[in-house]
Design an enzyme around this catalytic site. Structure first.
Site, PDB file in Angstrom:
ATOM      1  N   ILE A 157     -14.145  -9.728  41.400  1.00  0.00           N
ATOM      2  CA  ILE A 157     -14.199  -8.454  40.389  1.00  0.00           C
ATOM      3  C   ILE A 157     -12.982  -8.116  39.931  1.00  0.00           C
ATOM      4  O   ILE A 157     -12.580  -7.988  38.596  1.00  0.00           O
ATOM      5  CB  ILE A 157     -14.937  -7.503  41.021  1.00  0.00           C
ATOM      6  CG1 ILE A 157     -16.543  -7.668  41.385  1.00  0.00           C
ATOM      7  CG2 ILE A 157     -14.967  -6.295  39.898  1.00  0.00           C
ATOM      8  CD1 ILE A 157     -17.086  -6.388  42.237  1.00  0.00           C
ATOM      9  N   THR A 235     -14.648   1.719  41.429  1.00  0.00           N
ATOM     10  CA  THR A 235     -16.014   1.249  41.435  1.00  0.00           C
ATOM     11  C   THR A 235     -16.322   0.319  42.642  1.00  0.00           C
ATOM     12  O   THR A 235     -16.933  -0.683  42.597  1.00  0.00           O
ATOM     13  CB  THR A 235     -16.106   0.246  40.216  1.00  0.00           C
ATOM     14  OG1 THR A 235     -15.006  -0.788  40.124  1.00  0.00           O
ATOM     15  CG2 THR A 235     -16.169   1.021  38.789  1.00  0.00           C
ATOM     16  N   SER A 236     -15.567   0.777  43.704  1.00  0.00           N
ATOM     17  CA  SER A 236     -15.717  -0.260  44.882  1.00  0.00           C
ATOM     18  C   SER A 236     -16.681   0.715  45.778  1.00  0.00           C
ATOM     19  O   SER A 236     -18.018   0.289  45.714  1.00  0.00           O
ATOM     20  CB  SER A 236     -14.480  -0.352  45.785  1.00  0.00           C
ATOM     21  OG  SER A 236     -13.547   0.878  46.171  1.00  0.00           O
ATOM     22  N   ARG A 237     -16.101   1.401  46.631  1.00  0.00           N
ATOM     23  CA  ARG A 237     -17.144   2.150  47.421  1.00  0.00           C
ATOM     24  C   ARG A 237     -16.298   3.542  47.817  1.00  0.00           C
ATOM     25  O   ARG A 237     -15.296   3.584  47.803  1.00  0.00           O
ATOM     26  CB  ARG A 237     -17.145   1.620  49.056  1.00  0.00           C
ATOM     27  CG  ARG A 237     -18.252   0.468  49.238  1.00  0.00           C
ATOM     28  CD  ARG A 237     -19.609   1.008  48.944  1.00  0.00           C
ATOM     29  NE  ARG A 237     -20.548  -0.202  49.302  1.00  0.00           N
ATOM     30  CZ  ARG A 237     -20.979  -0.785  48.466  1.00  0.00           C
ATOM     31  NH1 ARG A 237     -20.740  -0.716  47.395  1.00  0.00           N
ATOM     32  NH2 ARG A 237     -22.052  -1.939  48.789  1.00  0.00           N
ATOM     33  N   GLU A 266     -24.027   9.536  48.817  1.00  0.00           N
ATOM     34  CA  GLU A 266     -24.640   9.353  47.667  1.00  0.00           C
ATOM     35  C   GLU A 266     -26.013   9.683  48.030  1.00  0.00           C
ATOM     36  O   GLU A 266     -26.592   9.382  49.169  1.00  0.00           O
ATOM     37  CB  GLU A 266     -24.477   7.786  47.154  1.00  0.00           C
ATOM     38  CG  GLU A 266     -22.937   7.354  46.595  1.00  0.00           C
ATOM     39  CD  GLU A 266     -22.745   6.184  46.176  1.00  0.00           C
ATOM     40  OE1 GLU A 266     -23.867   5.238  46.177  1.00  0.00           O
ATOM     41  OE2 GLU A 266     -21.832   5.687  45.806  1.00  0.00           O
ATOM     42  N   HIS A 285     -23.705   5.180  40.565  1.00  0.00           N
ATOM     43  CA  HIS A 285     -23.374   3.746  41.032  1.00  0.00           C
ATOM     44  C   HIS A 285     -24.186   2.683  40.512  1.00  0.00           C
ATOM     45  O   HIS A 285     -25.142   2.113  41.097  1.00  0.00           O
ATOM     46  CB  HIS A 285     -23.997   3.964  42.723  1.00  0.00           C
ATOM     47  CG  HIS A 285     -23.582   2.751  43.631  1.00  0.00           C
ATOM     48  ND1 HIS A 285     -22.926   3.057  44.848  1.00  0.00           N
ATOM     49  CD2 HIS A 285     -23.018   1.572  43.289  1.00  0.00           C
ATOM     50  CE1 HIS A 285     -22.467   1.993  45.462  1.00  0.00           C
ATOM     51  NE2 HIS A 285     -22.663   1.101  44.432  1.00  0.00           N
ATOM     52  N   GLY A 287     -22.740  -0.074  38.721  1.00  0.00           N
ATOM     53  CA  GLY A 287     -21.948  -1.037  38.597  1.00  0.00           C
ATOM     54  C   GLY A 287     -22.308  -2.425  38.192  1.00  0.00           C
ATOM     55  O   GLY A 287     -21.965  -3.065  37.154  1.00  0.00           O
TER      56      GLY A 287
END
Length: 319
Positions: A157, A235-237, A266, A285, A287
């Site tokens: 990514i 946009t990872s965790r 979340e 979330h 992505g």
């Protein structure tokens, strides 16, 4: 054989399983996770489990799954699965890397643009009838073209985000566990220390996996090193960021803004302090949430399940 699917998926995806196996149990609600009690009950005699990142596949669950051969997650991340315990029990674990790369890179760059140019704020101005006249500095934001982007985590990514950044004539810095010569050759990316990246970047983009080493890797010290005009994108965790430190950095305006697609917990609560700030753009979330990508991910998750049930090597197995 019995296969448990923990979320509602399109009929053509479910049929890939139901046409092969006698019993396919599908949780009927698309937008709600299967209750823990129901999953524990169904897993007892299940041969395969097609799951996703909202389900906790831990030792308790695996110890009850006496027939389980494969756990296949419809996600690239697998931090919700006790992989070590699964391996001890001879259970293969599959995931879906690769197919979501471009969609996630698209979303990452969209979030970067929306945050830096204050697009959500602009929509609110119109919807709330606050647009009374053109102004020379109305909703001015940070320029993207020609700016410096710092990418933390130059994986698939990261490479795709760098490709998009190159199209905006951005200066590309990156920090990774090891140097990525392809990124340097193809995008003229510069490898640097974390401190140098944080101090020099106009945009800091976090794209690392969730591990013990990356847990809250971006916190007070890291935000203090960033420019006051810096935009932070994750946009990872969510667990990779100290949210309290992020709130303080945004609230005090020690950084300019942040764009988040992921959170420590979340779904994030609507009462969360971060959501009261006006210099943040948030998404639930999503992505990889293009129709084409999610269908590819679902098909790959099914293929992994079938391979595991039929004693074959998974297409993408967690090692």
């Amino acid at each position: 054989m019995k296969v448990v699917v923990t979320r509602q998926l399109p009929n053509e995806i479910i049929e890939m399983l139901s046409n092969r196996y006698e019993e396919v149990v599908v949780w009927e609600k698309e937008d709600e996770p299967i209750p823990r009690e129901r999953l524990l009950r169904e897993i007892v005699d299940a041969d395969g489990l097609l799951t996703n990142l909202t389900d906790k596949i831990d030792k308790e669950l695996l110890s009850q799954a006496t027939k389980l051969k494969v756990v296949s997650t419809l996600a690239v991340g697998f931090d919700n699965i006790d992989v070590v315990e699964a391996k001890k029990r001879g259970i293969q674990v599959g995931h879906t890397p690769g197919v979501l790369t471009e969609a996630t890179a698209d979303l990452t760059f969209a979030l970067l643009l929306a945050t830096s140019r204050r697009l959500v704020e602009g929509m609110d101005v119109i919807r709330e009838n606050r647009w009374t006249s053109w102004g020379p500095f109305l909703l001015t934001g940070q320029q993207v073209h020609g700016a410096t982007i710092g990418i933390i985590g130059m994986g698939r990514i990261g490479m795709s985000v760098a490709k998009r950044a190159k199209g905006f004539s951005m200066n590309i810095l990156y920090h990774n566990r090891t140097r990525h010569l392809e990124a340097e050759e193809e995008f003229d990316a510069t490898y640097c220390s974390m401190d140098d990246l944080l101090e020099q970047s106009d945009f800091v983009v976090l794209l690392v996996p969730s591990t013990k080493e990356t847990h809250k890797m971006i916190g007070t010290a890291e935000f203090e090193r960033m420019k006051k005009t810096a935009v932070f994108i994750n946009t990872s965790r969510g667990t990779n960021v100290d949210e309290d430190a992020l709130y303080k950095a945004l609230e005090s305006q020690s950084i300019y803004a942040a764009g988040l697609d992921v959170f420590e917990e979340e779904p994030i609560s609507a009462s969360h302090p971060l959501l009261k700030l006006n210099n943040i753009t948030v998404l639930p979330h999503v992505g990889s949430a293009s129709i084409q990508t999610r269908l590819q991910m679902a098909k790959l998750a099914v293929d992994n399940t079938i391979c595991g049930l039929e004693g074959k090597t998974l297409i993408h197995e967690v090692k």
